[in-house]
Scaffold this motif. Structure first.
Motif, PDB file in Angstrom:
ATOM      1  N   ASP A 162      31.168 -26.669 -19.275  1.00 23.76           N
ATOM      2  CA  ASP A 162      30.372 -27.990 -18.275  1.00 23.76           C
ATOM      3  C   ASP A 162      30.469 -26.735 -17.066  1.00 23.76           C
ATOM      4  OD1 ASP A 162      29.752 -29.049 -15.899  1.00 23.76           O
ATOM      5  OD2 ASP A 162      31.582 -30.409 -16.155  1.00 23.76           O
ATOM      6  N   VAL A 163      29.810 -25.737 -16.489  1.00 16.73           N
ATOM      7  CA  VAL A 163      30.170 -25.084 -15.896  1.00 16.73           C
ATOM      8  C   VAL A 163      29.315 -24.903 -14.303  1.00 16.73           C
ATOM      9  CG1 VAL A 163      28.415 -22.457 -14.715  1.00 16.73           C
ATOM     10  CG2 VAL A 163      29.345 -23.442 -17.380  1.00 16.73           C
ATOM     11  N   GLY A 164      30.655 -25.394 -13.203  1.00 17.98           N
ATOM     12  CA  GLY A 164      30.650 -25.695 -11.716  1.00 17.98           C
ATOM     13  C   GLY A 164      30.988 -26.969 -12.206  1.00 17.98           C
ATOM     14  N   ALA A 207      35.846 -26.770 -19.081  1.00 17.65           N
ATOM     15  CA  ALA A 207      35.338 -26.835 -17.370  1.00 17.65           C
ATOM     16  C   ALA A 207      35.657 -25.226 -17.096  1.00 17.65           C
ATOM     17  CB  ALA A 207      36.252 -28.114 -16.770  1.00 17.65           C
ATOM     18  N   VAL A 208      34.885 -25.282 -16.083  1.00 12.21           N
ATOM     19  CA  VAL A 208      34.215 -23.559 -15.784  1.00 12.21           C
ATOM     20  C   VAL A 208      34.357 -24.185 -14.479  1.00 12.21           C
ATOM     21  CG1 VAL A 208      33.146 -21.459 -15.575  1.00 12.21           C
ATOM     22  CG2 VAL A 208      33.050 -22.953 -17.732  1.00 12.21           C
ATOM     23  N   GLU A 209      35.303 -23.729 -13.628  1.00 12.47           N
ATOM     24  CA  GLU A 209      35.168 -23.771 -11.852  1.00 12.47           C
ATOM     25  C   GLU A 209      36.882 -22.998 -11.302  1.00 12.47           C
ATOM     26  OE1 GLU A 209      34.260 -24.845  -8.932  1.00 12.47           O
ATOM     27  OE2 GLU A 209      33.789 -26.209  -9.919  1.00 12.47           O
ATOM     28  N   TYR A 210      36.754 -22.757 -10.501  1.00 18.62           N
ATOM     29  CA  TYR A 210      37.472 -21.681  -9.853  1.00 18.62           C
ATOM     30  C   TYR A 210      38.706 -22.421  -9.209  1.00 18.62           C
ATOM     31  CZ  TYR A 210      34.060 -18.011  -9.714  1.00 18.62           C
ATOM     32  OH  TYR A 210      33.547 -17.296  -9.968  1.00 18.62           O
ATOM     33  N   ALA A 211      38.206 -23.771  -8.886  1.00 16.87           N
ATOM     34  CA  ALA A 211      39.427 -25.043  -8.301  1.00 16.87           C
ATOM     35  C   ALA A 211      40.378 -24.500  -8.902  1.00 16.87           C
ATOM     36  CB  ALA A 211      38.935 -26.447  -8.363  1.00 16.87           C
ATOM     37  N   PRO A 212      41.995 -25.086  -8.489  1.00 21.34           N
ATOM     38  CA  PRO A 212      42.694 -25.516  -9.866  1.00 21.34           C
ATOM     39  C   PRO A 212      42.566 -26.212 -10.836  1.00 21.34           C
ATOM     40  CG  PRO A 212      43.528 -24.764  -7.574  1.00 21.34           C
ATOM     41  CD  PRO A 212      42.473 -25.285  -7.758  1.00 21.34           C
ATOM     42  N   ARG A 213      43.179 -26.348 -11.699  1.00 23.55           N
ATOM     43  CA  ARG A 213      43.102 -27.557 -12.626  1.00 23.55           C
ATOM     44  C   ARG A 213      43.686 -29.177 -12.374  1.00 23.55           C
ATOM     45  NH1 ARG A 213      42.986 -27.974 -18.429  1.00 23.55           N
ATOM     46  NH2 ARG A 213      43.519 -30.168 -19.264  1.00 23.55           N
ATOM     47  N   GLU A 267      36.239 -18.657 -16.209  1.00 24.12           N
ATOM     48  CA  GLU A 267      35.019 -18.022 -16.417  1.00 24.12           C
ATOM     49  C   GLU A 267      34.191 -18.276 -17.060  1.00 24.12           C
ATOM     50  OE1 GLU A 267      34.087 -15.522 -14.768  1.00 24.12           O
ATOM     51  OE2 GLU A 267      35.386 -14.934 -13.529  1.00 24.12           O
ATOM     52  N   ILE A 268      32.668 -18.493 -18.014  1.00 26.00           N
ATOM     53  CA  ILE A 268      32.325 -19.188 -18.995  1.00 26.00           C
ATOM     54  C   ILE A 268      32.820 -17.987 -19.922  1.00 26.00           C
ATOM     55  CG2 ILE A 268      29.911 -19.199 -20.333  1.00 26.00           C
ATOM     56  CD1 ILE A 268      28.790 -19.295 -17.148  1.00 26.00           C
ATOM     57  N   PRO A 269      32.956 -18.518 -21.032  1.00 24.42           N
ATOM     58  CA  PRO A 269      33.655 -18.197 -22.191  1.00 24.42           C
ATOM     59  C   PRO A 269      32.553 -17.327 -23.360  1.00 24.42           C
ATOM     60  CG  PRO A 269      33.683 -20.269 -23.039  1.00 24.42           C
ATOM     61  CD  PRO A 269      32.935 -20.531 -21.426  1.00 24.42           C
ATOM     62  N   ASP A 270      32.699 -16.685 -23.833  1.00 23.18           N
ATOM     63  CA  ASP A 270      31.948 -15.438 -25.192  1.00 23.18           C
ATOM     64  C   ASP A 270      31.455 -16.781 -25.965  1.00 23.18           C
ATOM     65  OD1 ASP A 270      30.857 -13.746 -23.180  1.00 23.18           O
ATOM     66  OD2 ASP A 270      32.983 -12.414 -23.885  1.00 23.18           O
ATOM     67  N   GLY A 271      30.955 -16.459 -27.202  1.00 23.04           N
ATOM     68  CA  GLY A 271      30.524 -16.689 -28.139  1.00 23.04           C
ATOM     69  C   GLY A 271      30.361 -18.600 -28.364  1.00 23.04           C
ATOM     70  N   ILE A 272      29.958 -18.865 -27.221  1.00 23.98           N
ATOM     71  CA  ILE A 272      29.668 -20.753 -27.408  1.00 23.98           C
ATOM     72  C   ILE A 272      28.874 -20.929 -28.902  1.00 23.98           C
ATOM     73  CG2 ILE A 272      28.843 -22.706 -26.150  1.00 23.98           C
ATOM     74  CD1 ILE A 272      29.411 -21.161 -23.399  1.00 23.98           C
ATOM     75  N   THR A 273      29.433 -22.084 -29.362  1.00 27.29           N
ATOM     76  CA  THR A 273      27.853 -22.917 -30.376  1.00 27.29           C
ATOM     77  C   THR A 273      28.202 -23.676 -30.518  1.00 27.29           C
ATOM     78  OG1 THR A 273      29.122 -21.350 -32.086  1.00 27.29           O
ATOM     79  CG2 THR A 273      28.022 -23.241 -32.828  1.00 27.29           C
ATOM     80  N   GLY A 274      27.691 -24.115 -29.278  1.00 21.74           N
ATOM     81  CA  GLY A 274      27.346 -26.103 -28.970  1.00 21.74           C
ATOM     82  C   GLY A 274      26.042 -25.920 -27.944  1.00 21.74           C
ATOM     83  N   MET A 275      26.596 -26.477 -26.655  1.00 20.96           N
ATOM     84  CA  MET A 275      25.713 -26.892 -25.087  1.00 20.96           C
ATOM     85  C   MET A 275      27.149 -26.007 -23.805  1.00 20.96           C
ATOM     86  SD  MET A 275      24.326 -30.670 -24.477  1.00 20.96           S
ATOM     87  CE  MET A 275      24.004 -31.072 -23.138  1.00 20.96           C
ATOM     88  N   LEU A 276      25.803 -25.670 -23.002  1.00 14.29           N
ATOM     89  CA  LEU A 276      26.487 -25.049 -21.920  1.00 14.29           C
ATOM     90  C   LEU A 276      25.691 -26.082 -21.042  1.00 14.29           C
ATOM     91  CD1 LEU A 276      27.574 -21.765 -20.899  1.00 14.29           C
ATOM     92  CD2 LEU A 276      24.985 -23.329 -19.827  1.00 14.29           C
ATOM     93  N   ILE A 277      26.719 -26.887 -20.302  1.00 17.66           N
ATOM     94  CA  ILE A 277      25.400 -27.914 -19.004  1.00 17.66           C
ATOM     95  C   ILE A 277      25.739 -27.272 -17.673  1.00 17.66           C
ATOM     96  CG2 ILE A 277      25.437 -30.339 -18.985  1.00 17.66           C
ATOM     97  CD1 ILE A 277      26.938 -30.953 -20.732  1.00 17.66           C
ATOM     98  N   ALA A 278      24.637 -27.067 -16.446  1.00 11.55           N
ATOM     99  CA  ALA A 278      25.164 -27.014 -15.722  1.00 11.55           C
ATOM    100  C   ALA A 278      24.678 -27.395 -14.885  1.00 11.55           C
ATOM    101  CB  ALA A 278      24.236 -24.941 -15.370  1.00 11.55           C
ATOM    102  N   THR A 279      25.420 -29.190 -13.973  1.00 12.42           N
ATOM    103  CA  THR A 279      24.507 -29.616 -13.039  1.00 12.42           C
ATOM    104  C   THR A 279      24.817 -29.112 -11.528  1.00 12.42           C
ATOM    105  OG1 THR A 279      26.664 -31.275 -13.827  1.00 12.42           O
ATOM    106  CG2 THR A 279      24.525 -31.038 -14.982  1.00 12.42           C
ATOM    107  N   ARG A 325      26.047 -15.927 -23.595  1.00 16.44           N
ATOM    108  CA  ARG A 325      27.143 -15.868 -23.951  1.00 16.44           C
ATOM    109  C   ARG A 325      26.761 -17.492 -24.646  1.00 16.44           C
ATOM    110  NH1 ARG A 325      31.803 -14.788 -20.813  1.00 16.44           N
ATOM    111  NH2 ARG A 325      30.896 -13.785 -18.143  1.00 16.44           N
ATOM    112  N   ILE A 326      25.802 -17.771 -25.673  1.00 16.09           N
ATOM    113  CA  ILE A 326      26.040 -18.494 -25.611  1.00 16.09           C
ATOM    114  C   ILE A 326      25.424 -17.569 -27.771  1.00 16.09           C
ATOM    115  CG2 ILE A 326      24.200 -20.954 -26.889  1.00 16.09           C
ATOM    116  CD1 ILE A 326      24.249 -21.110 -24.008  1.00 16.09           C
ATOM    117  N   SER A 327      26.262 -18.372 -28.387  1.00 19.40           N
ATOM    118  CA  SER A 327      25.659 -17.380 -29.467  1.00 19.40           C
ATOM    119  C   SER A 327      24.860 -17.966 -30.262  1.00 19.40           C
ATOM    120  CB  SER A 327      26.808 -17.662 -30.826  1.00 19.40           C
ATOM    121  OG  SER A 327      28.387 -16.966 -30.420  1.00 19.40           O
ATOM    122  N   ARG A 328      25.229 -19.301 -30.928  1.00 18.29           N
ATOM    123  CA  ARG A 328      23.756 -20.939 -30.999  1.00 18.29           C
ATOM    124  C   ARG A 328      24.033 -22.457 -30.512  1.00 18.29           C
ATOM    125  NH1 ARG A 328      23.917 -21.933 -36.626  1.00 18.29           N
ATOM    126  NH2 ARG A 328      22.010 -22.596 -36.848  1.00 18.29           N
ATOM    127  N   GLY A 329      23.008 -22.184 -29.731  1.00 19.72           N
ATOM    128  CA  GLY A 329      23.412 -23.694 -29.309  1.00 19.72           C
ATOM    129  C   GLY A 329      22.189 -24.101 -27.809  1.00 19.72           C
TER     130      GLY A 329
END
Length: 433
Positions: A65-67, A137-143, A156-168, A299-303
């Motif tokens: 989940d980006v943002g 979760a990808v977000e600049y705020a603290p956890r 930061e968005i991780p590399d090598g994602i296998t699955g789904m990236l969501i940006a709402t 950043r997505i390998s497959r998905g």
């Protein structure tokens, strides 16, 4: 000192003490689909299940989940996927169309491990989706302190994602520059970060001028009142849509305002920041958003990458732009001092083209109403006969249907656009049943 809008937004939103970094989070200031109804997360979980099937049920399925705000969407997905105690969630389906025969339901630890009577008992059962999914979760705020341990938190968005990236509603907050069209061409708009007062700056550079020439035609006949759903289909990476997009209006009757276009009834009257001459066409240069989306897709390998946002298309760009602010549940002038959200609608066709160039695969662009209905979100009223046999159940079903109706209202959240970009997998466009 006046600066370009991109620099002002970057500092105001993501700098030290910035709007998205400090405080309780954006949920205190505006309302999104994630906050409006649990049906949004339920529909996304079904999409995750579809992606899992298209990938052949990999040993690890990423959901990124980006943002992510303060993790609201992933919290809901974790709860749906594994339940509070780790047992399968068996919540009702009120307000949802019954799933097609053979379509994935909310994943359970046993659903994918059943064997046919003829299968040897020694055969290795495939772990369930709940056991294989990994949430990030990808977000600049603290956890957040109370975030479930199943969710990884990163900036930061991780590399090598296998699955789904969501940006709402992420791309609308990617900082961008604003320009006005003058007698000598496009020039940047400068802004005073403290007051929001604007002035005209230097001519647009070559890269931004190229984007403007391609994606934001300089014409006084441009309008933001096109049909948001006409012509939105699976599209070739090099093609352009022929449709405009009507900006979604803020949701009525809620304590928080859905982010939308300036000029809505909720816009405060009174003193406004100074702006360049009103007869100059404004443009919000979406090149930075194109680059951000292309990087995410890369950043997505497959998905599948999914962007959900409010936006417009090339033939319907808004003449005056869409830059605005939100604070405390109200739409406010866009003053980039860090005290409020600063946002602008997304040039979705430009973003889609940039992502498709990276993925080398066609994208799908539809309204949220169509996308959610294809995933089972109906919003229809329950049958009145239910009230006679199960009054409490009828009330619950009616409330759930009302929540889904808000998500699919074309004049509100249902008018948002869903951009779906497959990477290395076959995945057809969302088609409402």
């Amino acid at each position: 000192m006046p600066v370009r809008w991109r620099d002002a937004m970057t500092h105001a939103l993501y700098g030290p003490g910035g709007f998205f970094v400090a405080g309780a989070g954006p949920a205190d200031h505006f309302r999104t689909s994630v906050h409006a109804s649990p049906a949004f997360a339920t529909a996304l979980l079904r999409l995750v299940s579809q992606v899992d099937a298209a990938l052949g049920h990999p040993a690890r399925l990423d959901v990124v989940d980006v943002g992510a705000g303060r993790g609201e969407l992933l919290r809901a997905l974790v709860g749906l996927a594994v339940g509070v105690s780790g047992e399968p969630t068996r919540s009702g389906r009120s307000g949802l169309i019954p799933a097609r025969a053979g379509s994935p339901e909310t994943p359970t630890p046993t659903a994918s491990t059943r064997r046919s009577p003829d299968e040897p008992s020694s055969a290795t059962a495939r772990p369930s989706l709940a056991e294989r999914v990994r949430f990030t979760a990808v977000e600049y705020a603290p956890r957040p302190a109370n975030l479930p341990e199943e969710i990884t938190w990163t900036s930061e968005i991780p590399d090598g994602i296998t699955g789904m990236l969501i940006a709402t509603e992420w791309l609308d907050n990617v900082p961008l520059d604003v320009a006005v069209h003058s007698e000598d061409g496009w020039r940047y708009v400068l802004v005073d970060p403290e007051s929001g007062a604007e002035s005209v700056g230097e001519p647009a550079d070559a890269a931004d001028l190229d984007w403007l020439t391609t994606w934001w035609p300089s014409t006084t006949s441009a309008t933001a009142n096109g049909d948001p759903t006409s012509g939105l289909t699976e599209t070739d990476p090099t093609s352009e849509s022929e449709s405009g997009f009507r900006a979604a209006r803020p949701a009525q009757g809620s304590s928080l305002t859905a982010r939308s276009r300036p000029g809505c009834p909720e816009t405060p009257h009174g003193d406004q920041p100074e702006t360049p001459h009103s007869n100059q066409q404004r443009a919000e240069i979406g090149r930075t958003r194109d680059e951000a989306w292309a990087d995410a897709v890369g950043r997505i390998s497959r998905g599948l990458a999914v962007a959900v946002d409010y936006g417009h298309l090339r033939e319907g760009r808004p003449v005056d732009g869409t830059l605005t602010g939100y604070r405390g549940g109200r739409q406010v002038p866009p003053v980039p001092d860090g005290s409020s959200d600063v946002t602008a609608h997304v040039a979705m066709d430009s973003v889609a083209s940039a992502g498709a160039a990276v993925a080398r695969c066609a994208y799908s662009l539809v309204s949220q109403a169509e996308a959610l209905r294809a995933l089972g979100a109906d919003g229809g009223r329950p049958p009145l006969s239910l009230a006679g046999v199960d009054p409490a159940g009828y009330v619950r079903a009616l409330a759930a249907a009302s929540a889904v109706a808000e998500l699919t209202d074309p004049a509100g959240l249902g008018g948002h656009l869903w951009l779906r970009q497959p990477v290395g997998i076959p995945f057809g466009p969302a088609v409402a049943r």
